[in-house]
Enzyme design. Sequence first.
Site, short mmCIF file in Angstrom:
data_model
loop_
_atom_site.label_atom_id
_atom_site.label_comp_id
_atom_site.label_asym_id
_atom_site.label_seq_id
_atom_site.Cartn_x
_atom_site.Cartn_y
_atom_site.Cartn_z
CE LYS A 183 10.82 17.37 -23.98
NZ LYS A 183 11.87 18.40 -23.81
NE ARG A 212 17.02 26.37 -22.01
CZ ARG A 212 17.80 27.38 -21.69
NH1 ARG A 212 17.42 28.59 -21.98
NH2 ARG A 212 18.93 27.20 -21.05
CB CYS A 264 12.63 29.18 -21.43
SG CYS A 264 12.57 28.03 -20.10
NE ARG A 267 15.83 25.86 -18.65
CZ ARG A 267 15.15 24.87 -19.20
NH1 ARG A 267 14.01 25.11 -19.77
NH2 ARG A 267 15.62 23.65 -19.21
N PRO A 268 20.64 30.04 -17.00
CG PRO A 268 21.97 30.25 -15.09
CD PRO A 268 20.54 30.10 -15.53
CG ASP A 311 11.11 18.38 -16.34
OD1 ASP A 311 11.19 19.59 -16.07
OD2 ASP A 311 11.82 17.83 -17.22
NE ARG A 358 9.02 22.60 -26.17
CZ ARG A 358 9.60 22.98 -25.04
NH1 ARG A 358 9.16 24.02 -24.41
NH2 ARG A 358 10.62 22.33 -24.54
C1 UD1 Z 1 17.04 19.63 -18.10
C2 UD1 Z 1 15.77 19.15 -18.75
C3 UD1 Z 1 14.58 19.84 -18.12
C4 UD1 Z 1 14.60 19.66 -16.62
C5 UD1 Z 1 15.93 20.07 -16.04
C6 UD1 Z 1 16.06 19.75 -14.56
C7 UD1 Z 1 16.52 18.60 -20.97
C8 UD1 Z 1 16.51 18.93 -22.42
N1 UD1 Z 1 15.85 19.42 -20.17
O1 UD1 Z 1 17.15 21.03 -18.36
O2 UD1 Z 1 13.40 19.28 -18.68
O3 UD1 Z 1 13.58 20.47 -16.06
O4 UD1 Z 1 17.00 19.38 -16.71
O5 UD1 Z 1 15.88 18.41 -14.34
O6 UD1 Z 1 17.06 17.60 -20.56
N2 UD1 Z 1 22.19 26.04 -14.13
C9 UD1 Z 1 23.13 27.03 -13.96
N3 UD1 Z 1 24.13 27.14 -14.87
C10 UD1 Z 1 24.22 26.32 -15.95
C11 UD1 Z 1 23.27 25.31 -16.13
C12 UD1 Z 1 22.24 25.20 -15.19
O7 UD1 Z 1 23.06 27.79 -12.98
O8 UD1 Z 1 25.16 26.48 -16.74
C13 UD1 Z 1 21.10 25.88 -13.13
C14 UD1 Z 1 19.70 26.12 -13.73
O9 UD1 Z 1 19.35 27.49 -13.74
C15 UD1 Z 1 18.83 25.29 -12.81
C16 UD1 Z 1 19.74 24.11 -12.44
O10 UD1 Z 1 21.07 24.53 -12.75
O11 UD1 Z 1 18.55 26.00 -11.64
C17 UD1 Z 1 19.44 22.83 -13.17
O12 UD1 Z 1 19.36 23.08 -14.57
P1 UD1 Z 1 19.77 21.99 -15.65
O13 UD1 Z 1 19.85 20.66 -14.98
O14 UD1 Z 1 20.95 22.47 -16.40
O15 UD1 Z 1 18.52 21.99 -16.60
P2 UD1 Z 1 18.52 21.77 -18.17
O16 UD1 Z 1 19.62 20.86 -18.57
O17 UD1 Z 1 18.40 23.09 -18.84
#
Ligand code: UD1
Length: 430
Positions: A22, A93, A117, A122-123, A305, A397
């Site tokens: 996914k 998202r 969420c 999730r910034p 996950d 989902r």
């Molecule tokens: C993706 C996955 C999600 C998984 C996560 C971590 C998808 C669609 N979703 O989510 O299922 O749980 O990776 O493996 O692929 N962060 C910041 N600033 C940012 C972006 C992220 O501080 O701009 C932080 C987040 O709060 C979190 C960490 O970085 O603590 C990792 O998040 P991220 O890898 O970005 O997760 P997603 O891509 O949202």
Amino acid sequence: MEQFIIKGGNPLVGEVDISGAKNAALGILAAAVMTDDTVLIENLPNVRDINVMLEAMSEIGVKVDRISPHAAMICGADICDVSVDYEYIKKIRASYYLLGALLGKYKKAEVPLPGGCNIGSRPIDLHLKGFRALGAEVTIRNGAICARAEHLRGSHIFLDTVSVGATINIMMAASMAEGRTIIENCAREPHVVDVANFLNSMGANIKGAGTDVIRIRGVEKLHNTEYSIIPDQIEAGTFMFAAAATRGDVMVRNVIPKHLEATSAKLIEIGCEVEEFDNAVRVVAPRRLCGTNVKTLPYPGYPTDMQPQIGVTLAIASGTSIVTESIFENRFKYLDELARMGAIAKVEGNTAIITGVDRLTGARISAPDLRAGAALVIAGLAAEGITIVDDIVYIQRGYELFEEKLRSLGAEIRLIHDEKEARRFRLQVG
Ligand code: UD1
């Protein structure tokens, strides 16, 4: 309202086929709009998030032809609008991937700012930092992120935190920027590699995906391709833990065992036998499992996950286990539900201390989010008696035919709509 009703106690035994990933599919679908040619994407999982993403794409003028449940032809030649509607970002998202894709292709995009969420705040500051580094002007207006650039120019970007989303989003925009981009401290998850491979198959020039430095030479145009998405390592891991928690014996097929190494290692540590084949893994749990400690980390560490799935399994293993969640701050809500089934767990900050009990007992519980929901289904399968899981829309989902796949392994689980169907199930299972 749909629910799952489960009679626990059956060890899961048999073979199960894993669907396409996914999270890879979400990035790949967004990237597919970056060419005016028609792109064929195969091994798409037929799950809610993907269907919503395809709707969001149709809404901005992308031609989507779902030629089968697992394949779609995508053509982004007639995109009429570079702004994505809030309705979609609310539901999914990852439609923010359209920001990177549209910015790369049209040098402008507008996507509503996703809020927090169920699993954390999730910034997306790193995504925006990356776009700005590429020369885009990024503003937040009326709840939306507006990104615009005369020209996107390659840049040297250092990500402060390892982020899957930021890595993919920046990689997409940089693929069509002028010159060379280097992204440091990037995510190494298999789906980052899959999106990079997909973009490369469309003519992009991305090197290093799967390591922590990605180098991209921008190209002017991308072209058509045919691409098959990798198997879903989280779905696979979920079935591996379902086998473990029910003391079963399951062959999980259509997987890339390398992507499952952190999961396999933990399963072996708690007493399972894990056998690897070319594209399958077999998990056997011959006896009661024992506790362990685990900390979630970016790939190749143990995935966040997969945290609820191991948490549920440790709740019935012997001894005390410590689970540390280092990625998202709100991922232990499932433990409150699990407590209603008799689990003993205490959460302190980002750590859960779980004391294994001999058995869980069935209860009515709610899925707090996608992965936690799947984990609670595992708890129901391992528990004594009947469990009813509410809010299964979260599970739908991301898991294709979840209950059918579990039933094929001997689980007694049904999707029900009302009390009448629940009664019928109770009568059937005795
Ligand atoms: C993706 C996955 C999600 C998984 C996560 C971590 C998808 C669609 N979703 O989510 O299922 O749980 O990776 O493996 O692929 N962060 C910041 N600033 C940012 C972006 C992220 O501080 O701009 C932080 C987040 O709060 C979190 C960490 O970085 O603590 C990792 O998040 P991220 O890898 O970005 O997760 P997603 O891509 O949202």
